[in-house]
Design a protein around this motif. Sequence first.
Motif: not given
Length: 238
Positions: A112-113, A149-152, A157-158
């Motif tokens: 999922e994004v 946007m993904l988890d970092e 973050v983009p």
Amino acid sequence: MSLESHSAAVIQLAWARHLGLDDGAFASALESGERITRADESARSLEFVRLFGSSALVGPQWALDAAAGISDEEMAQHVTLLTITRSHGGHGQGSAALFFADDLPLLRSSEEVTVSHGNPEAIELEGLCPPDDVNEVGLSHLENRYTIMLDENGRKVPVACGAYTEWEGILAHMGVLVAPQWRRRGVGSLAASIAAHEALASGLTLQWRTDVSNKGSLATARSLGFSTGGIQTSVLLG
């Protein structure tokens, strides 16, 4: 994927209008086998376009005269236009490959994004990328943006943005920007696919333009299913 025959006509119509030509100019040129030319003494650039077997050259009359005996293959090379315009301060621009599509396979993520439509996320992504990449893609000029946007490190973050703007009221001119550390991981293709299908749903034909030396962008266009349509070569006049 191959283009429908009517799609090529639509693309030629858009480019004819962009270059200030008659709507049917490219179709007529294909029948006659002759290059289309339009003299524009106020032009600040010299522009050559080869599209589905027809070609057009727009610029001052002195440039059209200088190009009269030069083949399309030579005109497509940036160095040729630089040579023609050297005494008039010709510089910059370059050669760009043109790709088009009227349908594309839909890419899906295995996880999922989150996709943002906001401007701040696109601006943040630009800050993570080299200036040359930012300038070539030109997200600020593409009105519809889809930023993945993904988890970092505990925050979203983009990582990639696919975007398009309506071009000549007919085409969706596309661009994709990916953060360097996220390249070659499929997020650029996913972002491009999202933007492309939004544009297709709006009834637009897709256009992908990239510098002929940008191997990554060329590969992305081909992997997504875009068809080669032509080349655009241009120089700015002093």
